[in-house]
Design a protein around this motif. Structure first.
Motif, PDB file in Angstrom:
ATOM      1  N   PRO A   1       0.825  -1.204   0.000  1.00 21.77           N
ATOM      2  CA  PRO A   1       0.000   0.000   0.000  1.00 21.77           C
ATOM      3  C   PRO A   1       0.869   1.267   0.000  1.00 21.77           C
ATOM      4  N   LEU A   2       0.497   2.220  -0.836  1.00 19.58           N
ATOM      5  CA  LEU A   2       1.226   3.474  -0.971  1.00 19.58           C
ATOM      6  C   LEU A   2       0.390   4.612  -0.387  1.00 19.58           C
ATOM      7  N   LEU A   3       1.023   5.784  -0.216  1.00 18.62           N
ATOM      8  CA  LEU A   3       0.339   6.936   0.365  1.00 18.62           C
ATOM      9  C   LEU A   3       0.485   8.135  -0.558  1.00 18.62           C
ATOM     10  N   GLY A   4      -0.630   8.800  -0.836  1.00 18.79           N
ATOM     11  CA  GLY A   4      -0.620  10.009  -1.651  1.00 18.79           C
ATOM     12  C   GLY A   4      -1.082  11.194  -0.843  1.00 18.79           C
ATOM     13  N   ALA A   5      -0.830  12.395  -1.385  1.00 19.59           N
ATOM     14  CA  ALA A   5      -1.252  13.624  -0.727  1.00 19.59           C
ATOM     15  C   ALA A   5      -1.414  14.704  -1.777  1.00 19.59           C
ATOM     16  N   GLY A   6      -2.316  15.657  -1.514  1.00 22.57           N
ATOM     17  CA  GLY A   6      -2.469  16.756  -2.459  1.00 22.57           C
ATOM     18  C   GLY A   6      -3.579  17.702  -2.067  1.00 22.57           C
ATOM     19  N   ALA A   7      -3.473  18.924  -2.582  1.00 21.07           N
ATOM     20  CA  ALA A   7      -4.492  19.945  -2.387  1.00 21.07           C
ATOM     21  C   ALA A   7      -5.510  19.846  -3.519  1.00 21.07           C
TER      22      ALA A   7
ATOM     23  N   GLY B   1      -2.935  25.147  -2.906  1.00 17.54           N
ATOM     24  CA  GLY B   1      -1.592  24.755  -2.497  1.00 17.54           C
ATOM     25  C   GLY B   1      -0.972  23.779  -3.478  1.00 17.54           C
ATOM     26  N   HIS B   2       0.307  23.547  -3.285  1.00 25.28           N
ATOM     27  CA  HIS B   2       1.014  22.575  -4.111  1.00 25.28           C
ATOM     28  C   HIS B   2       1.928  21.765  -3.212  1.00 25.28           C
ATOM     29  N   THR B   3       1.621  20.472  -3.077  1.00 25.95           N
ATOM     30  CA  THR B   3       2.242  19.523  -2.147  1.00 25.95           C
ATOM     31  C   THR B   3       1.871  19.893  -0.709  1.00 25.95           C
ATOM     32  N   LEU B   4       1.866  18.897   0.170  1.00 27.59           N
ATOM     33  CA  LEU B   4       1.384  19.122   1.538  1.00 27.59           C
ATOM     34  C   LEU B   4       2.441  18.971   2.620  1.00 27.59           C
ATOM     35  N   TYR B   5       3.459  18.164   2.394  1.00 24.98           N
ATOM     36  CA  TYR B   5       4.344  17.800   3.514  1.00 24.98           C
ATOM     37  C   TYR B   5       4.950  19.026   4.188  1.00 24.98           C
ATOM     38  N   GLY B   6       5.410  19.984   3.409  1.00 19.74           N
ATOM     39  CA  GLY B   6       6.115  21.124   3.994  1.00 19.74           C
ATOM     40  C   GLY B   6       5.227  22.149   4.644  1.00 19.74           C
ATOM     41  N   SER B   7       3.933  22.159   4.316  1.00 21.25           N
ATOM     42  CA  SER B   7       3.068  23.252   4.776  1.00 21.25           C
ATOM     43  C   SER B   7       1.880  22.808   5.606  1.00 21.25           C
TER      44      SER B   7
END
Length: 487
Positions: free
Chosen positions: A425-431, A457-463
């Motif tokens: 299983p993989l994990l995704g993220a996004g606005a 936003g663009h990508t989530l990890y940093g913000s």
């Protein structure tokens, strides 16, 4: 009509305007490039000891060590010419339980320099994991701050091409694109032809092997999500955890269908703005917009900037970029549309940078994205996209993103294709929008999850601390949040 890249992930899944991902088709990798052992046997094999020699990184200020790794310029010729990858590592502050390989996208984002400036992102994860990154092949120190072997080229930014209206236009576009490409290719033909996301994925496998890790933990932001998807296809038995953050779908079996999905997302973005307008004093704007783009399709709308006038595709691209920034920018967009409707599109002119939707020399992208073979194919695609998205048409989709690849002197060597069976299983993220694209990737992998942010936003990890905590838990314990977690 000039149309911009959908994502030049960083989509276009990049750099300011280039953050728009871009994507598309070609040939599958040859059997010689596939892992030779079955996936299960690969996972069971004992990892070799680390073969890297670590020293302080050039100009280091955060305790980061670097090492040189030699890899083939052309992975089909393992005994041929070698190039150097510069690999960086921030060791765990506690007892290390393994390493997470990090790539920031671009393509060409300098992993070492960016980790030096963004080290705070990783402070909690570093309590248990080493953070490893690298500067990708080809993107050197002259323009990208990269410390790996670079292409001795000048990356220029060029406007996204107008859609050709006849075969003569199509031929001229092909010749123009080839001219841009040849100026770079002739400096180092071998490296130029081996810059796809699959080549970066093979470099990732070389890094994993050199580290002595039994399996890969990978965080890929924006365009680096393409590297992860390529790695998953090439080395499914070597994946332990993989996070795809704010990227686009390079694993679609139907590439034209993926462009249509992007058009639907774009239409949703502009309609979200129109819905806001209905109760915020700009209910007139949707009607003005439709009249404006119909007029701009016939005659460009002038601006007060010398030699700048916008056709419909230009306006659609810029309006999408503003709509995706959310409510703080929407009043400005409403006023820009009203002003353009009166004959002055000046409020759409970027304050800095290129005056038209543009992209950098697409050396990696044009080996990853299928391109239109002829005018008939392109025209059919445009007809479908404009029907799906009447307010924004083909702007910021694969159809526009790949225009600058028509006539490219090297083929598509890393075409999009479905992910294999057997992945964990993989994990995704996004606005907004990004989470939908990541969902289309991970829906192919049973048990996977996507973290969604219902906002710009663009990508989530940093913000986004909520997303970061879920991602850290996945890397350390291989535990996933609920399938459609909101952050």
């Amino acid at each position: 009509m000039r149309q911009p890249l959908a994502l030049r992930l960083p989509l276009t899944l990049g750099r300011p305007l280039a953050l728009r991902l871009s994507l598309v088709l070609g040939l599958l990798l040859t059997t010689a490039l596939q892992p030779s052992a079955p996936a299960a046997a690969q996972s069971a094999a004992a990892p070799p000891p680390s073969s890297l020699t670590w020293q302080p990184c050039p100009g280091d200020k955060i305790g980061m060590a670097c090492a040189d790794l030699q890899v083939p310029a052309d992975w089909r010729k393992p005994d041929g010419r070698k190039i150097t990858l510069k690999v960086g590592r921030l060791k765990a502050t506690g007892t290390s339980e393994g390493a997470v390989l990090v790539a920031y996208g671009g393509p060409g984002g300098p992993g070492i320099a960016m980790t030096q400036s963004l080290s705070g992102w990783w402070s909690k994860l570093r309590q248990r994991m080493d953070i490893v990154t690298w500067d990708t092949r080809g993107y050197g120190s002259d323009q990208f701050q990269g410390l790996s072997t670079g292409l001795p080229c000048t990356w220029t930014r060029v406007p996204i091409a107008d859609f050709p209206r006849d075969m003569a236009d199509f031929g001229r576009l092909s010749d123009t694109n080839r001219g841009y490409a040849e100026a770079c290719r002739l400096k180092d033909p071998e490296l130029f032809a081996n810059m796809s996301s699959a080549d970066h994925a093979r470099d990732m496998e070389a890094i994993r092997t050199a580290l002595g890790d039994a399996a890969l933990n990978y965080y890929g932001a924006s365009y680096a999500g393409f590297y992860g998807q390529a790695y998953a296809r090439l080395y499914p038995g070597r994946v332990r955890t993989m996070v795809l953050d704010g990227t686009a779908n390079h694993s679609a079996a139907d590439w034209s269908g993926e462009s249509e999905a992007m058009a639907r997302t774009n239409e949703e973005s502009i309609r979200r703005f129109f819905t806001w307008c209905a109760s915020n004093g700009c209910a007139d704007v949707p009607g003005l917009w439709r009249k404006l783009i119909a007029r701009a399709d016939r005659t460009p709308i002038p601006t007060k900037t010398e030699n700048v006038a916008y056709q419909a595709g230009d306006l659609q691209s810029f309006a999408l970029g503003m709509a995706r920034q959310g409510a703080p920018v929407w009043p400005k967009l409403a006023e820009a549309i009203r002003k353009a409707s009166k004959g002055d599109a000046s409020d759409f002119v970027p304050a800095r940078g290129a005056r038209y939707p543009d992209q950098a020399t697409p050396v990696t992208e044009c080996t990853d994205w299928p391109r239109f073979a002829n005018l008939k194919e392109m025209t059919a695609a445009l007809t479908r996209l404009r029907k799906i998205a009447p307010n924004v048409g083909a702007a910021n989709t694969l159809a526009s993103a790949t225009l600058n690849c028509i006539g490219w002197p090297v083929p598509v060597t890393n075409p999009p294709s479905a992910l294999p069976k057997g992945l964990p299983p993989l994990l995704g993220a996004g606005a907004w929008g990004e989470s939908d694209a990541v969902e289309r990737v991970l829906s192919q992998v049973p048990g996977s999850a996507v973290i969604r942010h219902n906002g710009p936003g663009h990508t989530l990890y940093g913000s986004n601390p909520c997303a970061r905590d879920h991602i850290n838990a996945y890397f350390t314990a291989a535990t996933l949040p609920p399938r459609k977690t909101q952050c």
